[in-house]
Motif scaffolding. Sequence first.
Motif, PDB file in Angstrom:
ATOM      1  N   ASP A  31      26.568  29.297   5.511  1.00  0.00           N
ATOM      2  CA  ASP A  31      25.185  29.393   5.923  1.00  0.00           C
ATOM      3  C   ASP A  31      24.911  28.768   7.275  1.00  0.00           C
ATOM      4  O   ASP A  31      23.803  28.784   7.802  1.00  0.00           O
ATOM      5  N   ASP A  32      25.992  28.941   8.167  1.00  0.00           N
ATOM      6  CA  ASP A  32      25.720  28.453   9.569  1.00  0.00           C
ATOM      7  C   ASP A  32      25.201  29.671  10.317  1.00  0.00           C
ATOM      8  O   ASP A  32      25.215  30.909  10.068  1.00  0.00           O
ATOM      9  N   SER A  33      24.243  29.411  11.247  1.00  0.00           N
ATOM     10  CA  SER A  33      23.332  30.222  11.766  1.00  0.00           C
ATOM     11  C   SER A  33      24.276  30.612  13.079  1.00  0.00           C
ATOM     12  O   SER A  33      25.361  29.991  13.430  1.00  0.00           O
ATOM     13  N   PRO A  34      23.999  31.967  13.695  1.00  0.00           N
ATOM     14  CA  PRO A  34      24.768  32.388  14.877  1.00  0.00           C
ATOM     15  C   PRO A  34      24.696  31.386  16.062  1.00  0.00           C
ATOM     16  O   PRO A  34      25.759  31.061  16.672  1.00  0.00           O
ATOM     17  N   ASP A  35      23.671  30.598  16.244  1.00  0.00           N
ATOM     18  CA  ASP A  35      23.530  29.553  17.124  1.00  0.00           C
ATOM     19  C   ASP A  35      24.613  28.411  16.890  1.00  0.00           C
ATOM     20  O   ASP A  35      25.237  27.683  17.917  1.00  0.00           O
ATOM     21  N   LEU A  36      24.468  28.050  15.693  1.00  0.00           N
ATOM     22  CA  LEU A  36      25.508  26.909  15.108  1.00  0.00           C
ATOM     23  C   LEU A  36      26.992  27.292  15.433  1.00  0.00           C
ATOM     24  O   LEU A  36      27.671  26.327  15.857  1.00  0.00           O
ATOM     25  N   ILE A  37      27.221  28.614  15.015  1.00  0.00           N
ATOM     26  CA  ILE A  37      28.586  28.863  15.077  1.00  0.00           C
ATOM     27  C   ILE A  37      29.001  28.868  16.588  1.00  0.00           C
ATOM     28  O   ILE A  37      30.402  28.466  16.871  1.00  0.00           O
ATOM     29  N   TYR A  38      28.071  29.361  17.546  1.00  0.00           N
ATOM     30  CA  TYR A  38      28.552  29.483  18.777  1.00  0.00           C
ATOM     31  C   TYR A  38      28.502  27.808  19.171  1.00  0.00           C
ATOM     32  O   TYR A  38      29.489  27.593  20.261  1.00  0.00           O
ATOM     33  N   GLN A  39      27.857  26.969  18.809  1.00  0.00           N
ATOM     34  CA  GLN A  39      27.878  25.591  19.326  1.00  0.00           C
ATOM     35  C   GLN A  39      29.212  25.054  18.799  1.00  0.00           C
ATOM     36  O   GLN A  39      29.822  24.231  19.540  1.00  0.00           O
ATOM     37  N   LYS A  40      29.482  25.366  17.736  1.00  0.00           N
ATOM     38  CA  LYS A  40      30.996  24.768  17.351  1.00  0.00           C
ATOM     39  C   LYS A  40      32.105  25.441  18.105  1.00  0.00           C
ATOM     40  O   LYS A  40      32.937  24.713  18.327  1.00  0.00           O
ATOM     41  N   LYS A  41      32.081  26.701  18.301  1.00  0.00           N
ATOM     42  CA  LYS A  41      33.174  27.120  18.950  1.00  0.00           C
ATOM     43  C   LYS A  41      33.130  26.465  20.532  1.00  0.00           C
ATOM     44  O   LYS A  41      34.297  26.040  20.969  1.00  0.00           O
ATOM     45  N   LEU A  42      31.905  26.161  20.968  1.00  0.00           N
ATOM     46  CA  LEU A  42      31.850  25.417  22.272  1.00  0.00           C
ATOM     47  C   LEU A  42      32.450  24.081  22.182  1.00  0.00           C
ATOM     48  O   LEU A  42      33.275  23.517  22.984  1.00  0.00           O
ATOM     49  N   LEU A  43      32.097  23.585  21.121  1.00  0.00           N
ATOM     50  CA  LEU A  43      32.405  22.016  20.680  1.00  0.00           C
ATOM     51  C   LEU A  43      33.944  21.987  20.796  1.00  0.00           C
ATOM     52  O   LEU A  43      34.696  20.935  21.505  1.00  0.00           O
ATOM     53  N   ILE A  44      34.566  22.821  19.885  1.00  0.00           N
ATOM     54  CA  ILE A  44      36.014  22.802  19.644  1.00  0.00           C
ATOM     55  C   ILE A  44      36.734  23.059  20.897  1.00  0.00           C
ATOM     56  O   ILE A  44      37.773  22.725  21.291  1.00  0.00           O
TER      57      ILE A  44
END
Length: 404
Positions: free
Chosen positions: A13-26
């Motif tokens: 259920d991750d939103s596109p914004d959250l997916i992008y935030q996780k990619k940036l974080l990792i």
Amino acid sequence: MLKITSVYARNEDDSPDLIYQKKLLITISSLLFLCGVVWCLMWYFIFGWSVPTVAAGLFGAMVLVMIFVSHFAKNHLLLVHSVFLGTLIVPVTCQWSIGSLEASGMIIAWAFLTPLGMLIFSRARYAIAYMIVFLVCILITIFFQPMYYGYELVVPQSTITLFYTMNLITSFSVIFVTCAFFVDTIKVEKRLSEELLLNILPRNVAEELKSSGDTSAKAFTMVTVMFTDFVGFTEKSKRMSAELLVDELHHCFSAFDNIIQKYKVEKIKTIGDAYLCVTGLPVSNYTHPVDMVSAAFEMRDFMIARMKEKEARNEIAFELRIGIHTGPVVAGIVGIRKFQYDIWGDTVNTANRMESMSLPGKINISQTTYELIKHVPKFDFEKREKVFVKGKGEMEMYYVSNKD
């Protein structure tokens, strides 16, 4: 690396914004892990097994462990808090182990990544709290210059120069790149929001809404309104699947949108299978009746071509009926949620009557519209017998066509 960033701590259920935030974080965390390793090796070759060496090594190990822990727990906030807490503790620890700001090359500057990172990945109140802690650590360093060993470590001048170069250039580069990225993101989001607003409202109205936060209704003395309708829509729609029906409406209305845009016609709304548009507002002009009729020709021709295409495939096709009238309207925005730009007045009702009194493939115009465009050489007119219109009495009407 790409594969890791794509699957890191992913939830369905991750939103596109959250997916992008996780990619940036990792991505940032992986770089900080490498920094920890590099710093550990550098401190070891300079000071041997010292507090800075151990602190940098433990930081690198902690980041690596928390990447896996947060991934399997599917909770990226675990990595956020641990990594950015570490980026505060480690530079301060190294700073106070070495002693003065000069000897350390201002390594404490790296601690600013903590409030910056929390501002990006967490809540503002955490970022503010860490910023206060960072500033306190800076003040303590400047005024008290605490030293874990009780004495300042001896650092060669060449190493101090290297520290300054690495710490200032690297930390400020990271800050600049981060700020530049988010400024660019803000600009993109602003452009997208403005485009979305212009899809809902005329440009002048949108600009007024952005500048003042409100708009007022305006009266226009002369505009041209057009209604279109699909003939036999209710009956034909019963023989079509819901998906096919919506796809067909979308296809036709999208074509209408593109056509009216060429003639500076404002789309007001769709009501079921009806399409309502107007020209001559919000910026008044003298060509609005000609523009509207020209758009009507293209819309009619599109539907004729579409009907032939559908019938060739033995599919259900729609015929278009069009009505046009010219007169005064009031236009404005109603409501505060899901608002829309709308028009009101007898002109709208009359245009609707023109459409309902038209025939498939015909463009029916009122006497008022006829008087305004009868001089146009490219138009042909067919006068109809007076038609009784409910609520209006007998009215003069004309079918308009374009000369070949």
